[in-house]
Write a protein that holds these residues in place. Structure first.
Motif, PDB file in Angstrom:
ATOM      1  N   ALA A 105       0.761  -1.225   0.025  1.00 13.61           N
ATOM      2  CA  ALA A 105       0.004  -0.121   0.040  1.00 13.61           C
ATOM      3  C   ALA A 105       0.865   1.337  -0.028  1.00 13.61           C
ATOM      4  N   LEU A 106       1.938   1.234   0.882  1.00 11.63           N
ATOM      5  CA  LEU A 106       2.899   2.305   0.923  1.00 11.63           C
ATOM      6  C   LEU A 106       3.643   2.662  -0.427  1.00 11.63           C
ATOM      7  N   ILE A 107       4.095   1.518  -1.123  1.00  9.38           N
ATOM      8  CA  ILE A 107       4.905   1.593  -2.285  1.00  9.38           C
ATOM      9  C   ILE A 107       4.034   2.311  -3.234  1.00  9.38           C
ATOM     10  N   ILE A 108       2.665   1.883  -3.408  1.00  4.43           N
ATOM     11  CA  ILE A 108       1.796   2.396  -4.302  1.00  4.43           C
ATOM     12  C   ILE A 108       1.625   4.028  -3.871  1.00  4.43           C
ATOM     13  N   ALA A 109       1.101   4.212  -2.703  1.00  2.00           N
ATOM     14  CA  ALA A 109       1.003   5.593  -2.307  1.00  2.00           C
ATOM     15  C   ALA A 109       2.165   6.562  -2.735  1.00  2.00           C
TER      16      ALA A 109
ATOM     17  N   LEU B 112      -6.337   8.009  -4.873  1.00  6.07           N
ATOM     18  CA  LEU B 112      -6.101   6.880  -4.516  1.00  6.07           C
ATOM     19  C   LEU B 112      -6.924   6.078  -3.566  1.00  6.07           C
ATOM     20  N   GLY B 113      -7.184   6.699  -2.421  1.00  8.33           N
ATOM     21  CA  GLY B 113      -8.040   6.327  -1.409  1.00  8.33           C
ATOM     22  C   GLY B 113      -9.551   6.145  -1.930  1.00  8.33           C
TER      23      GLY B 113
ATOM     24  N   LEU C 237      -4.409   4.497   4.753  1.00  2.83           N
ATOM     25  CA  LEU C 237      -3.092   5.010   4.618  1.00  2.83           C
ATOM     26  C   LEU C 237      -3.307   6.148   3.529  1.00  2.83           C
ATOM     27  N   ASN C 238      -3.923   6.042   2.470  1.00  3.41           N
ATOM     28  CA  ASN C 238      -4.052   7.091   1.640  1.00  3.41           C
ATOM     29  C   ASN C 238      -4.607   8.165   1.927  1.00  3.41           C
ATOM     30  N   PHE C 239      -5.835   8.225   2.639  1.00  3.71           N
ATOM     31  CA  PHE C 239      -6.453   9.192   3.302  1.00  3.71           C
ATOM     32  C   PHE C 239      -5.334  10.027   4.175  1.00  3.71           C
ATOM     33  N   PHE C 240      -4.766   8.933   5.167  1.00  2.33           N
ATOM     34  CA  PHE C 240      -3.977   9.774   6.113  1.00  2.33           C
ATOM     35  C   PHE C 240      -2.881  10.459   5.594  1.00  2.33           C
TER      36      PHE C 240
END
Length: 230
Positions: free
Chosen positions: A21-25, A106-107, A145-148
């Motif tokens: 998730a973080l790699i994409i974000a 993304l979110g 994670l994307n919203f955060f």
């Protein structure tokens, strides 16, 4: 395994989902900065190979290490020369803003895909099988994670995007005054990330807001697709 569980911030069994998730974000976030800077006339990022969705060129080693042990890290900042812009202040605001905006989109996209898969039965209700549980977990992590990251990056503290937006939105005299405090930015940033006292007044409220936002948007999309969450 016990040693890794104590060392890592995330539960070991959930770590792959957080990393993906973080790699994409992070990749989409930094790509957005580079893409729009290049479109607005600054080739700096393009010349350094940053206008790409290849995660390898956007990741920072220290950022990854802190991500694993402290729960939060960063990607390599995209170098931008605002003097190449025809309208430096306005275009700098846009280039800074597209990073958090990309995470917001993304979110939202993740929530929409999750809702469609959920309502069509491709993703059964949570708890059916381990595979189904893994899919549920990944989407919930990805969306949250994307919203955060969107909210966190809008905080007006260097080196975050919110500061760059504020810096360029303020009149030049006020902008010059706040730039004097940039030398303390890394210390403040690390204090916020690493110390629980500061996290309670910064990270935690942002996380709670992101969680509430992700839940509401998920519920809205699932209702729009003809159902409700169990």
């Amino acid at each position: 395994m016990d040693f890794l569980d104590k060392l890592l911030f995330y539960p070991l069994e959930q770590l792959p989902f957080y990393l993906i998730a973080l790699i994409i974000a992070f990749t989409v976030h930094e790509f957005s900065h580079a893409y729009f800077a290049n479109k607005f006339g600054d080739p700096t990022a393009k010349l350094l190979g940053r206008v790409t969705l290849n995660p390898a060129v956007h990741f920072d080693f220290l950022g990854i290490v802190l991500l694993l042990i402290a729960g939060f890290g960063w990607a390599r900042p995209v170098p931008i020369n605002r003097e190449n812009f025809s309208n430096p202040r306005r275009m700098s605001i846009i280039v800074a803003a597209v990073g958090p905006l990309s995470n917001l989109l993304l979110g939202i996209l993740g929530a929409l895909i999750y809702a469609v898969l959920y309502q069509t039965g491709i993703i059964p209700p949570e708890g059916i099988t381990k595979t189904d549980q893994a899919v549920h977990l990944f989407f919930n992590i990805f969306i949250l994670l994307n919203f955060f990251l969107c909210l966190f990056n809008l905080v007006p503290l260097p080196p975050l995007d919110g500061y760059r937006i504020l810096e360029n939105a303020l009149p030049p005299r006020m902008s010059a005054k706040i730039q004097k405090f940039e030398q303390w930015s890394i210390l403040i940033f690390l204090l916020i990330i690493l110390l629980p006292f500061f996290q309670n007044y910064t990270i935690k409220p942002l996380y709670d807001t992101a969680y509430a936002l992700s839940s509401k948007i998920l519920d809205m999309f699932i209702l729009m697709t003809g159902g409700y969450r169990h």
